[in-house]
Design a protein around this motif. Sequence first.
Motif, PDB file in Angstrom:
ATOM      1  N   HIS A   1       0.824  -1.203   0.000  1.00 14.47           N
ATOM      2  CA  HIS A   1       0.000   0.000   0.000  1.00 14.47           C
ATOM      3  C   HIS A   1       0.864   1.260   0.000  1.00 14.47           C
ATOM      4  O   HIS A   1       2.019   1.233   0.444  1.00 14.47           O
ATOM      5  N   ARG A   2       0.297   2.326  -0.466  1.00  9.06           N
ATOM      6  CA  ARG A   2       0.880   3.640  -0.241  1.00  9.06           C
ATOM      7  C   ARG A   2       0.600   3.990   1.229  1.00  9.06           C
ATOM      8  O   ARG A   2      -0.551   4.235   1.599  1.00  9.06           O
ATOM      9  N   THR A   3       1.634   3.987   2.038  1.00 11.28           N
ATOM     10  CA  THR A   3       1.470   4.091   3.487  1.00 11.28           C
ATOM     11  C   THR A   3       1.987   5.438   3.964  1.00 11.28           C
ATOM     12  O   THR A   3       3.141   5.801   3.721  1.00 11.28           O
ATOM     13  N   ILE A   4       1.122   6.173   4.642  1.00 14.16           N
ATOM     14  CA  ILE A   4       1.404   7.543   5.064  1.00 14.16           C
ATOM     15  C   ILE A   4       1.193   7.638   6.570  1.00 14.16           C
ATOM     16  O   ILE A   4       0.174   7.180   7.089  1.00 14.16           O
ATOM     17  N   VAL A   5       2.162   8.227   7.263  1.00 21.55           N
ATOM     18  CA  VAL A   5       2.056   8.427   8.709  1.00 21.55           C
ATOM     19  C   VAL A   5       2.304   9.902   9.001  1.00 21.55           C
ATOM     20  O   VAL A   5       3.226  10.508   8.444  1.00 21.55           O
ATOM     21  N   ILE A   6       1.485  10.472   9.891  1.00 20.94           N
ATOM     22  CA  ILE A   6       1.492  11.916  10.132  1.00 20.94           C
ATOM     23  C   ILE A   6       1.840  12.220  11.583  1.00 20.94           C
ATOM     24  O   ILE A   6       1.354  11.552  12.500  1.00 20.94           O
ATOM     25  N   ASP A   7       2.679  13.233  11.799  1.00 20.36           N
ATOM     26  CA  ASP A   7       2.790  13.869  13.107  1.00 20.36           C
ATOM     27  C   ASP A   7       1.763  15.002  13.142  1.00 20.36           C
ATOM     28  O   ASP A   7       1.902  15.981  12.396  1.00 20.36           O
ATOM     29  N   PRO A   8       0.739  14.930  13.981  1.00 22.76           N
ATOM     30  CA  PRO A   8      -0.185  16.069  14.095  1.00 22.76           C
ATOM     31  C   PRO A   8       0.534  17.329  14.566  1.00 22.76           C
ATOM     32  O   PRO A   8       1.660  17.272  15.065  1.00 22.76           O
ATOM     33  N   ARG A   9      -0.112  18.457  14.411  1.00 22.70           N
ATOM     34  CA  ARG A   9       0.520  19.703  14.863  1.00 22.70           C
ATOM     35  C   ARG A   9       0.874  19.608  16.352  1.00 22.70           C
ATOM     36  O   ARG A   9       0.155  19.005  17.149  1.00 22.70           O
ATOM     37  N   SER A  10       2.004  20.156  16.684  1.00 25.06           N
ATOM     38  CA  SER A  10       2.555  20.149  18.049  1.00 25.06           C
ATOM     39  C   SER A  10       2.946  18.768  18.536  1.00 25.06           C
ATOM     40  O   SER A  10       3.149  18.556  19.733  1.00 25.06           O
ATOM     41  N   HIS A  11       3.044  17.795  17.626  1.00 22.37           N
ATOM     42  CA  HIS A  11       3.528  16.450  17.935  1.00 22.37           C
ATOM     43  C   HIS A  11       4.826  16.210  17.154  1.00 22.37           C
ATOM     44  O   HIS A  11       4.951  16.609  15.999  1.00 22.37           O
ATOM     45  N   GLY A  12       5.750  15.478  17.769  1.00 21.92           N
ATOM     46  CA  GLY A  12       6.920  14.999  17.046  1.00 21.92           C
ATOM     47  C   GLY A  12       7.679  16.098  16.333  1.00 21.92           C
ATOM     48  O   GLY A  12       8.068  17.112  16.908  1.00 21.92           O
ATOM     49  N   LYS A  13       7.865  15.901  15.014  1.00 20.00           N
ATOM     50  CA  LYS A  13       8.652  16.826  14.207  1.00 20.00           C
ATOM     51  C   LYS A  13       7.809  17.918  13.555  1.00 20.00           C
ATOM     52  O   LYS A  13       8.341  18.751  12.812  1.00 20.00           O
ATOM     53  N   SER A  14       6.516  17.908  13.810  1.00 20.32           N
ATOM     54  CA  SER A  14       5.669  18.980  13.283  1.00 20.32           C
ATOM     55  C   SER A  14       5.865  20.261  14.084  1.00 20.32           C
ATOM     56  O   SER A  14       6.432  20.258  15.184  1.00 20.32           O
ATOM     57  N   THR A  15       5.401  21.363  13.532  1.00 21.04           N
ATOM     58  CA  THR A  15       5.543  22.660  14.181  1.00 21.04           C
ATOM     59  C   THR A  15       4.852  22.674  15.544  1.00 21.04           C
ATOM     60  O   THR A  15       3.705  22.236  15.672  1.00 21.04           O
ATOM     61  N   ILE A  16       5.566  23.159  16.555  1.00 25.15           N
ATOM     62  CA  ILE A  16       4.958  23.416  17.856  1.00 25.15           C
ATOM     63  C   ILE A  16       4.297  24.788  17.775  1.00 25.15           C
ATOM     64  O   ILE A  16       4.966  25.802  17.524  1.00 25.15           O
ATOM     65  N   THR A  17       2.996  24.814  17.952  1.00 25.45           N
ATOM     66  CA  THR A  17       2.247  26.051  17.814  1.00 25.45           C
ATOM     67  C   THR A  17       1.313  26.220  18.996  1.00 25.45           C
ATOM     68  O   THR A  17       0.809  25.230  19.546  1.00 25.45           O
ATOM     69  N   LEU A  18       1.050  27.461  19.383  1.00 25.49           N
ATOM     70  CA  LEU A  18       0.194  27.732  20.535  1.00 25.49           C
ATOM     71  C   LEU A  18      -1.281  27.766  20.171  1.00 25.49           C
ATOM     72  O   LEU A  18      -2.126  27.886  21.063  1.00 25.49           O
ATOM     73  N   HIS A  19      -1.598  27.652  18.894  1.00 27.27           N
ATOM     74  CA  HIS A  19      -3.010  27.673  18.513  1.00 27.27           C
ATOM     75  C   HIS A  19      -3.342  26.401  17.718  1.00 27.27           C
ATOM     76  O   HIS A  19      -2.453  25.723  17.194  1.00 27.27           O
ATOM     77  N   GLY A  20      -4.596  26.086  17.647  1.00 23.26           N
ATOM     78  CA  GLY A  20      -5.054  24.940  16.859  1.00 23.26           C
ATOM     79  C   GLY A  20      -4.839  23.599  17.531  1.00 23.26           C
ATOM     80  O   GLY A  20      -4.940  22.558  16.867  1.00 23.26           O
ATOM     81  N   ASN A  21      -4.560  23.597  18.818  1.00 24.12           N
ATOM     82  CA  ASN A  21      -4.322  22.334  19.516  1.00 24.12           C
ATOM     83  C   ASN A  21      -5.636  21.767  20.048  1.00 24.12           C
ATOM     84  O   ASN A  21      -5.829  21.585  21.254  1.00 24.12           O
ATOM     85  N   GLU A  22      -6.522  21.508  19.132  1.00 23.26           N
ATOM     86  CA  GLU A  22      -7.819  20.886  19.401  1.00 23.26           C
ATOM     87  C   GLU A  22      -8.233  20.164  18.120  1.00 23.26           C
ATOM     88  O   GLU A  22      -7.583  20.297  17.082  1.00 23.26           O
ATOM     89  N   TYR A  23      -9.300  19.373  18.205  1.00 24.55           N
ATOM     90  CA  TYR A  23      -9.528  18.399  17.150  1.00 24.55           C
ATOM     91  C   TYR A  23     -10.339  18.929  15.976  1.00 24.55           C
ATOM     92  O   TYR A  23     -10.337  18.314  14.899  1.00 24.55           O
ATOM     93  N   ILE A  24     -10.949  20.100  16.130  1.00 25.03           N
ATOM     94  CA  ILE A  24     -11.545  20.747  14.957  1.00 25.03           C
ATOM     95  C   ILE A  24     -10.434  21.127  13.981  1.00 25.03           C
ATOM     96  O   ILE A  24     -10.497  20.829  12.780  1.00 25.03           O
TER      97      ILE A  24
END
Length: 271
Positions: A50-73
């Motif tokens: 399969h084409r297999t894709i894994v994501i770091d959500p915002r403020s997780h892992g190597k993704s940008t640490i940001t003070l906004h948008g840390n909710e599931y909407i």
Amino acid sequence: MAKESYIEVEPGVELYVLEAGEGEPIVFIPGFTFTTEVFQEQLRHFSKTHRTIVIDPRSHGKSTITLHGNEYITHGTDLAKVLETLQVKSATLLGWSFGCLTVWEYIRQFGTDNIKSLVMVDMPPKSLSLQEDQDWVEGKLDDLAAAYNTYLRNPKGQRDFISAYATGVMVQRELKEEELNWIVQQSLQTPYYIAANLFSSGLFCDYREEARVASESVPTLTIVAEHWGEVATAYLQKLAPQGKVKVLGGHMMFWEHSETFNEIIEEFLSA
């Protein structure tokens, strides 16, 4: 070898993505404060077919640490942006723990037209309930409030919270010291003040309608930990009777029992 990329989901905010393999896409979304690393065995296994894709959500892992948008909407719209940028069509979405909230929020906003199937790993669609004898929930309101107020107030509290959760709920066998340290370090890549926001946001979500609609629209598999097995199965049979339910291991069963977990997914995808 997996390809690394960063996808800008809004100005100044990038999500880290790992991708390998070709074929029908399957997209993995990790849970609360965890990263692409937890799905290494799934990336290795499923990228063969399969084409297999894994994501770091915002403020997780190597993704940008940001003070906004840390909710599931926002996490739902982030997922949509990733799928659009990567031109992913007719995907199997696999969410683990709070990653399921991201998937349900995506469904709330965008429907199921771009989804081929769903795998939801060990997360009730509504975390809190006053009918705990009937509903599958994350825990009692007072217990979860105590966890928020006691642990998610400083880095030490976050370490203690994840350590206790890892040894008590995530994994059934006794963890080696280096394994526990790795699990805790996964979580600590998200600062405690952002972890607290994600925790409270997740607990106040209610995606029962999305879970029901999804199970009626696309093939849906829910894999639950053994300690939830009976109550979760009964709950899902009422809420989303067209979906399938499997019971395996602890909360992190895809890591501890990766071969069995992957076989369950293979069987579901080939049905």
